[in-house]
Design a protein around this motif. Structure first.
Motif, mmCIF file in Angstrom:
data_model
loop_
_atom_site.group_PDB
_atom_site.id
_atom_site.type_symbol
_atom_site.label_atom_id
_atom_site.label_comp_id
_atom_site.label_asym_id
_atom_site.label_seq_id
_atom_site.Cartn_x
_atom_site.Cartn_y
_atom_site.Cartn_z
ATOM 1 N N ASP A 1 0.582 4.101 -1.375
ATOM 2 C CA ASP A 1 -0.085 5.396 -1.182
ATOM 3 C C ASP A 1 -0.160 5.758 0.301
ATOM 4 O OD1 ASP A 1 -1.246 6.317 -3.927
ATOM 5 O OD2 ASP A 1 -1.654 4.177 -3.820
ATOM 6 N N VAL A 2 -0.529 4.789 1.123
ATOM 7 C CA VAL A 2 -0.610 5.032 2.564
ATOM 8 C C VAL A 2 0.765 5.366 3.125
ATOM 9 C CG1 VAL A 2 -1.093 3.948 4.807
ATOM 10 C CG2 VAL A 2 -2.653 3.605 2.884
ATOM 11 N N LYS B 1 3.760 12.798 -6.968
ATOM 12 C CA LYS B 1 3.304 13.242 -5.649
ATOM 13 C C LYS B 1 4.491 13.556 -4.736
ATOM 14 C CE LYS B 1 0.045 11.940 -2.019
ATOM 15 N NZ LYS B 1 -0.984 10.953 -1.604
ATOM 16 N N ARG C 1 2.449 8.381 -10.895
ATOM 17 C CA ARG C 1 1.665 9.264 -10.031
ATOM 18 C C ARG C 1 2.272 9.361 -8.632
ATOM 19 N NH1 ARG C 1 -1.795 6.305 -6.686
ATOM 20 N NH2 ARG C 1 -1.951 4.062 -7.193
ATOM 21 N N HIS C 2 2.904 8.275 -8.146
ATOM 22 C CA HIS C 2 3.579 8.320 -6.851
ATOM 23 C C HIS C 2 4.794 9.244 -6.929
ATOM 24 C CE1 HIS C 2 1.792 4.071 -6.418
ATOM 25 N NE2 HIS C 2 1.041 4.917 -5.730
ATOM 26 N N ILE D 1 3.397 6.709 1.612
ATOM 27 C CA ILE D 1 3.849 8.033 1.193
ATOM 28 C C ILE D 1 3.139 9.119 1.998
ATOM 29 C CG2 ILE D 1 3.853 9.695 -0.717
ATOM 30 C CD1 ILE D 1 4.269 7.304 -2.614
ATOM 31 N N ASP D 2 1.820 8.979 2.159
ATOM 32 C CA ASP D 2 1.058 9.975 2.935
ATOM 33 C C ASP D 2 1.539 10.024 4.388
ATOM 34 O OD1 ASP D 2 -0.461 10.697 0.774
ATOM 35 O OD2 ASP D 2 -2.148 9.373 1.270
ATOM 36 N N ASP E 1 0.855 -1.196 0.000
ATOM 37 C CA ASP E 1 0.000 0.000 0.000
ATOM 38 C C ASP E 1 0.887 1.241 0.000
ATOM 39 O OD1 ASP E 1 -2.077 1.764 0.114
ATOM 40 O OD2 ASP E 1 -3.136 0.728 1.727
ATOM 41 N N LYS F 1 4.711 4.080 -9.079
ATOM 42 C CA LYS F 1 4.138 4.471 -10.357
ATOM 43 C C LYS F 1 4.404 5.962 -10.617
ATOM 44 C CE LYS F 1 2.526 0.329 -10.503
ATOM 45 N NZ LYS F 1 3.258 -0.689 -11.311
ATOM 46 N N GLN G 1 -0.403 19.213 -5.643
ATOM 47 C CA GLN G 1 -0.465 18.847 -7.052
ATOM 48 C C GLN G 1 -0.063 20.003 -7.967
ATOM 49 O OE1 GLN G 1 -2.927 18.635 -4.871
ATOM 50 N NE2 GLN G 1 -3.670 16.516 -4.734
#
Length: 368
Positions: free
Chosen positions: A223-224, A304, A300-301, A226-227, A221, A298, A346
């Motif tokens: 995304d989690v 970000k 998008r990562h 990175i956040d 995961d 990816k 963004q």
């Protein structure tokens, strides 16, 4: 060299640390032990135009570079030093280090030094003794260490470091996740809380902590993860706004054999197998840990992470960029304020333009 030049009776197989080709096969001899730096002869500075290598940095107007130790006693699972030195660390005694710096000051009139040791702060006693010996000598300095090591230092040692000219320390914070730190074989007692406590403690001694993060380690995961890292970095800035933040993308090490490297392979990472593949654009800057060559990260990562980095650099410009005047810092901060305060990262095109216009300097790529 002796074997080749003197027709020595010694065989290549007897030279520890040597790799060579024999009958079409590569032979890797046993690794040799590091040499005790206290046995090194004085460097013959008179043989080179050393003046050319004394530069102006954040630390001082005449900054030298110096190695006082070799290796590191830890086996972090993403670090090339660990695979080379295998937890070995040898260091020059405090007297010798201080004497060498005094010679550099006499010869080149230095007022600052960067210690490029893999882990300068391994032993508190050595650090304290060295600090005491250069107090009042007018030499600012910077070195690299571990958060848990320096956090365990006494107030007396930290005070001596500050009085001796310690201006900034580079730390591998690496991750906001204790699980990831364990996978990295970070060793010692480092936790995310250690980093937060250290940021607060060094603020009171006037020593700037420079925290590096390895973002994007193998995960189900991402995304989690990175956040969470972004929120953690913001928390550091809340505690100590002077903290410098360095962001790297996760990159396995070729000879690494850690849990993290195995997890990376399980997630699809493979090193190039031919020289031609290594020369492809995405691998040419792989070791800078800035480009996405990792299958689970990816585009998008990557965008970000880079967007957050730009907003962070805009709102908290690095103190190490000497070209960044107060006026330029004010412009960057004003342009970044709404984004940082609302966590809107963004497409920060206006910040990208300003950073490029000001030739913003990233210390992780260009040094101090």
């Amino acid at each position: 060299i002796d074997i080749l030049e003197r027709n020595s009776t010694t065989k290549f197989e007897e030279v520890r640390g040597l790799s060579f080709l024999s009958d079409g096969q590569i032979i890797n001899n046993e690794q040799r032990e590091p040499t005790d730096p206290n046995l090194w002869p004085p460097l013959p500075y008179h043989k080179v135009p050393g003046e050319r290598h004394i530069g102006r940095t954040y630390l001082g107007t005449r900054t030298a570079a110096y190695y006082s130790s070799a290796g590191c006693p830890f086996l972090c699972g993403f670090c090339a030093i660990a695979s080379i030195y295998q937890a070995r660390w040898v260091a020059r005694a405090p007297d010798g280090v201080a004497d060498d710096l005094m010679e550099l000051q006499r010869r080149y009139d230095i007022n600052a030094v960067e210690f490029f040791d893999e882990n300068f702060f391994t032993k508190e006693k050595r650090t304290h003794e060295f600090s005491e010996k250069i107090i009042g000598r007018g030499i600012a300095w910077w070195g690299e260490g571990r958060p848990d090591t320096v956090m365990a230092y006494s107030d007396d040692t930290l005070q001596a470091m500050k009085r001796s000219g310690c201006k900034m320390i580079f730390f591998g914070a690496e991750s906001s996740s204790e699980e990831v730190l364990q996978r990295m074989h970070k060793g010692g007692t480092q936790t995310p809380d250690t980093v937060l406590q250290l940021a607060d403690r060094l603020k009171h001694f006037g020593i700037v902590p420079e925290f590096s993060f390895v973002i994007g380690s193998p995960s189900d995961d991402i995304d989690v993860d990175i956040d969470r890292d972004i929120k953690f970095i913001r928390r550091i800035k809340e505690i100590n706004s002077a903290s410098e933040i360095i962001l790297y993308m996760y990159a396995p090490v070729v000879f690494e054999d850690s849990e993290l490297s195995h997890v990376a392979h399980d997630h699809g990472f493979q090193f190039p197998r031919t020289l031609e593949d290594w020369m492809k654009p995405k691998w040419q800057k792989f070791d800078l840990r800035k480009t996405p060559a990792i299958p689970w990260i990816k585009p998008r990562h990557y965008r970000k992470i880079r967007s957050f980095e730009r907003v962070l650099n805009g709102y908290y410009p690095t103190a190490t960029d000497l070209k960044l005047t107060k006026f330029r810092q004010t412009i960057l901060r004003a342009a970044s304020k709404w984004r940082y305060q609302t966590s809107t990262y963004q497409f920060p095109l206006e910040i990208m333009v300003l950073l490029r216009m000001f030739h913003y300097r990233q210390p992780e790529l260009e040094g101090l």
